[in-house]
Scaffold this motif. Sequence first.
Motif, mmCIF file in Angstrom:
data_model
loop_
_atom_site.group_PDB
_atom_site.id
_atom_site.type_symbol
_atom_site.label_atom_id
_atom_site.label_comp_id
_atom_site.label_asym_id
_atom_site.label_seq_id
_atom_site.Cartn_x
_atom_site.Cartn_y
_atom_site.Cartn_z
ATOM 1 N N PHE A 26 0.822 -1.213 0.000
ATOM 2 C CA PHE A 26 0.000 0.000 0.000
ATOM 3 C C PHE A 26 0.853 1.259 0.000
ATOM 4 C CE2 PHE A 26 -2.332 3.514 1.841
ATOM 5 C CZ PHE A 26 -3.509 3.482 1.117
ATOM 6 N N GLY A 27 1.867 1.293 0.864
ATOM 7 C CA GLY A 27 2.764 2.449 0.920
ATOM 8 C C GLY A 27 2.221 3.639 1.678
ATOM 9 N N PRO A 28 1.960 3.521 2.986
ATOM 10 C CA PRO A 28 1.500 4.674 3.770
ATOM 11 C C PRO A 28 2.572 5.756 3.820
ATOM 12 C CG PRO A 28 2.114 2.862 5.220
ATOM 13 C CD PRO A 28 2.131 2.315 3.827
ATOM 14 N N ASP A 29 2.137 7.025 3.879
ATOM 15 C CA ASP A 29 3.098 8.127 3.943
ATOM 16 C C ASP A 29 2.652 9.139 4.987
ATOM 17 O OD1 ASP A 29 1.085 9.694 2.752
ATOM 18 O OD2 ASP A 29 1.802 9.228 0.730
ATOM 19 N N ASP A 30 3.223 10.337 4.949
ATOM 20 C CA ASP A 30 2.989 11.339 6.001
ATOM 21 C C ASP A 30 2.010 12.441 5.592
ATOM 22 O OD1 ASP A 30 4.768 10.140 7.867
ATOM 23 O OD2 ASP A 30 6.461 10.961 6.744
ATOM 24 N N ARG A 31 1.210 12.214 4.571
ATOM 25 C CA ARG A 31 0.227 13.230 4.173
ATOM 26 C C ARG A 31 -0.805 13.450 5.281
ATOM 27 N NH1 ARG A 31 -2.274 10.594 -1.018
ATOM 28 N NH2 ARG A 31 -0.143 9.743 -1.112
ATOM 29 N N LYS A 32 -1.431 14.610 5.281
ATOM 30 C CA LYS A 32 -2.455 14.908 6.269
ATOM 31 C C LYS A 32 -3.668 14.012 6.047
ATOM 32 C CE LYS A 32 -1.669 19.640 7.879
ATOM 33 N NZ LYS A 32 -2.282 20.971 8.063
ATOM 34 N N THR A 33 -4.218 13.509 7.117
ATOM 35 C CA THR A 33 -5.366 12.614 7.016
ATOM 36 C C THR A 33 -6.680 13.407 7.059
ATOM 37 O OG1 THR A 33 -5.493 12.299 9.406
ATOM 38 C CG2 THR A 33 -4.049 10.797 8.173
ATOM 39 N N PRO A 34 -7.798 12.771 6.656
ATOM 40 C CA PRO A 34 -9.101 13.447 6.684
ATOM 41 C C PRO A 34 -9.499 13.944 8.071
ATOM 42 C CG PRO A 34 -9.219 11.447 5.383
ATOM 43 C CD PRO A 34 -7.882 11.444 6.037
ATOM 44 N N ALA A 35 -8.968 13.315 9.132
ATOM 45 C CA ALA A 35 -9.285 13.755 10.488
ATOM 46 C C ALA A 35 -8.884 15.207 10.700
ATOM 47 C CB ALA A 35 -8.572 12.863 11.502
ATOM 48 N N TYR A 36 -7.867 15.670 9.936
ATOM 49 C CA TYR A 36 -7.407 17.058 10.016
ATOM 50 C C TYR A 36 -7.973 17.905 8.875
ATOM 51 C CZ TYR A 36 -4.036 15.438 13.493
ATOM 52 O OH TYR A 36 -3.447 14.910 14.610
ATOM 53 N N THR A 37 -7.918 17.371 7.645
ATOM 54 C CA THR A 37 -8.328 18.176 6.489
ATOM 55 C C THR A 37 -9.830 18.403 6.431
ATOM 56 O OG1 THR A 37 -8.475 16.198 5.077
ATOM 57 C CG2 THR A 37 -6.354 17.347 5.140
ATOM 58 N N ALA A 92 -7.733 -10.179 7.378
ATOM 59 C CA ALA A 92 -6.897 -9.049 7.803
ATOM 60 C C ALA A 92 -6.473 -8.200 6.606
ATOM 61 C CB ALA A 92 -5.674 -9.553 8.566
ATOM 62 N N MET A 93 -6.156 -8.852 5.494
ATOM 63 C CA MET A 93 -5.807 -8.115 4.275
ATOM 64 C C MET A 93 -7.000 -7.295 3.793
ATOM 65 S SD MET A 93 -6.104 -7.880 0.765
ATOM 66 C CE MET A 93 -6.902 -9.424 0.345
ATOM 67 N N HIS A 94 -8.181 -7.880 3.823
ATOM 68 C CA HIS A 94 -9.431 -7.209 3.441
ATOM 69 C C HIS A 94 -9.647 -5.965 4.294
ATOM 70 C CE1 HIS A 94 -13.745 -6.622 4.481
ATOM 71 N NE2 HIS A 94 -13.997 -6.890 3.206
ATOM 72 N N ASP A 95 -9.482 -6.100 5.612
ATOM 73 C CA ASP A 95 -9.711 -4.977 6.519
ATOM 74 C C ASP A 95 -8.679 -3.875 6.306
ATOM 75 O OD1 ASP A 95 -11.598 -6.736 7.455
ATOM 76 O OD2 ASP A 95 -11.039 -6.573 9.554
ATOM 77 N N TYR A 96 -7.406 -4.275 6.112
ATOM 78 C CA TYR A 96 -6.342 -3.282 5.967
ATOM 79 C C TYR A 96 -6.531 -2.431 4.719
ATOM 80 C CZ TYR A 96 -1.783 -1.140 5.298
ATOM 81 O OH TYR A 96 -0.779 -0.224 5.092
ATOM 82 N N PHE A 97 -6.696 -3.074 3.581
ATOM 83 C CA PHE A 97 -6.801 -2.313 2.335
ATOM 84 C C PHE A 97 -8.105 -1.537 2.251
ATOM 85 C CE2 PHE A 97 -3.235 -4.901 0.943
ATOM 86 C CZ PHE A 97 -2.498 -3.978 0.187
ATOM 87 N N LYS A 269 -4.875 9.807 12.846
ATOM 88 C CA LYS A 269 -3.942 10.921 12.742
ATOM 89 C C LYS A 269 -2.869 10.696 11.686
ATOM 90 C CE LYS A 269 -4.286 12.582 17.516
ATOM 91 N NZ LYS A 269 -3.508 12.888 18.757
ATOM 92 N N SER A 270 -2.591 9.438 11.350
ATOM 93 C CA SER A 270 -1.517 9.134 10.409
ATOM 94 C C SER A 270 -1.810 7.843 9.657
ATOM 95 C CB SER A 270 -0.181 8.981 11.146
ATOM 96 O OG SER A 270 0.831 8.456 10.312
ATOM 97 N N GLU A 271 -1.442 7.813 8.376
ATOM 98 C CA GLU A 271 -1.582 6.583 7.594
ATOM 99 C C GLU A 271 -0.733 5.458 8.161
ATOM 100 O OE1 GLU A 271 -2.734 8.037 3.049
ATOM 101 O OE2 GLU A 271 -0.782 7.110 3.452
ATOM 102 N N ARG A 272 0.346 5.799 8.837
ATOM 103 C CA ARG A 272 1.266 4.786 9.343
ATOM 104 C C ARG A 272 0.682 4.004 10.525
ATOM 105 N NH1 ARG A 272 5.925 5.624 6.589
ATOM 106 N NH2 ARG A 272 6.283 7.726 5.787
ATOM 107 N N GLN A 273 -0.449 4.456 11.036
ATOM 108 C CA GLN A 273 -1.132 3.722 12.100
ATOM 109 C C GLN A 273 -2.036 2.620 11.543
ATOM 110 O OE1 GLN A 273 -3.270 6.872 14.084
ATOM 111 N NE2 GLN A 273 -1.485 7.525 15.277
ATOM 112 N N GLY A 274 -2.147 2.551 10.226
ATOM 113 C CA GLY A 274 -3.104 1.652 9.602
ATOM 114 C C GLY A 274 -2.860 0.182 9.866
#
Length: 490
Positions: A26-37, A92-97, A269-274
Amino acid sequence: MVTFIIGLAILFVGAALYGKFCERVFGPDDRKTPAYTKQDGIDYVPMRGWKNSLINLLNIAGTGPILGPIQGILFGPIAFITIPIGNIIGGAMHDYFSGMICLRDGGTQMPEMVRRYSNKGVYTVYQIFCSLLLLLVGAVFIYTPGDIAATQVFGFDGKATSVSTWVIYGVIFAYYLIATIFPIDKIIGRVYPIFGAILLFSAIGVFIGLFVKGYPLIELWDGWNGALVSYGDYFNANHFIPIFFITVACGILSGFHSTQTAIISRTMKSERQGRNTFYNMMILEGFIAMVWAAGAMGVYNLGLQAADASLATSTIGVICKDILGNVGGIIALVGVIVLPITSGDTALRSLRLAVSDALHLDQTNVKKRLGLAAIIFALVAVILVFAKSNAEGFNILWRYFAWSNQTLSLFAFLGISVWMFENNRAKYVWMPLIPGAWYAFVTITYIANAKIGFNIPWTGAYVIGVAAAVIYVGVIIWYGKKRAASKKFV
């Protein structure tokens, strides 16, 4: 007990490896999440990572990972291997993606995700199908915790004619309404940590008790027909494929989960928490399923409870009280009751969000949220009254719920596959297509044969199921390539 331990090792080691692989794809990054935007103080609210993970676990873990495995273990120790493998590469793959795609696309709900990565026709079918499932979830998850509370905690008879039954239903109903219309951090975000503590006590307490009490479990390499329970005969007589995969459901895969991960996509707050929030929480649900499957096999083998799928609800009480004693057993039962309640409330919340998004209804005002919620809850009440008042009402409700729950995942796998084609990840499309093809086969075969479906003999049902799986994969590959090509030249 060795097979059970091997299954747990597969679950946790496999999760560590495949979960990391899913994250890399998937490749999570540090972009702002919808919780903020898109922060609005109602549904888009930044919350801490541990709280999002706990809320997601409680959202997805209803009665499915308990009642399903208790019934599914009648197929024998093969369940201890099948549950973890299916959970890792499927659920788990289904839930993550599902959660991560909704997160990256601005906190969309699943109907909108399906619309983006399919077409109007598929989207319309999904919207109707998903809405009906969420209504069923709301009704089932009032009925089951209400009956467990009535009969095994308070000692009432749980009958439809008893006032106590409807009072308990009413209390759960009232909580659902509050959780559905109030801001997510005001109700759900505050009470779930308490619920989570009870849940952990329940699951870990039963897990430790399995070893302390020395519950006898059948091994994969032993004869499956024990002195009291003939697992081998049950396996041969009841079509392990597809029945087991419909029965166990949530411990392996649940289409309902995608509707819940979409809710949490608005509070992260972050994609990296996914990975921890989505993938690992489904793994914990798999652990819960394994624990209750082992507990059920133990009480069946000891003769403490008849090995009868129709007695799954009462089996819960036997396991809790035998392992943890009267006081601990009651606390564990409360943990079991918490599971469906914390899934039912967010099921109805996600239905409100999905309907409001589809119809472009303003939900910033409490009165407007209450107006939409009132219609939804009226429909749930009708289903609940039918299920309780009709002798076969709940059995019919549960069968349709179990089948539709698995069928709903096919839409998520479709969306994930097309997303991969459009985002330069086509070489990884086998990840959603393998479980997608399997569950296309399982769900179509089941409904083709089932009495609640088309009642076609098994041979014909299997042929139809195989054909459906082949068509499902073929259409997705064709459509995904088409979408990728059109996007390339835009």
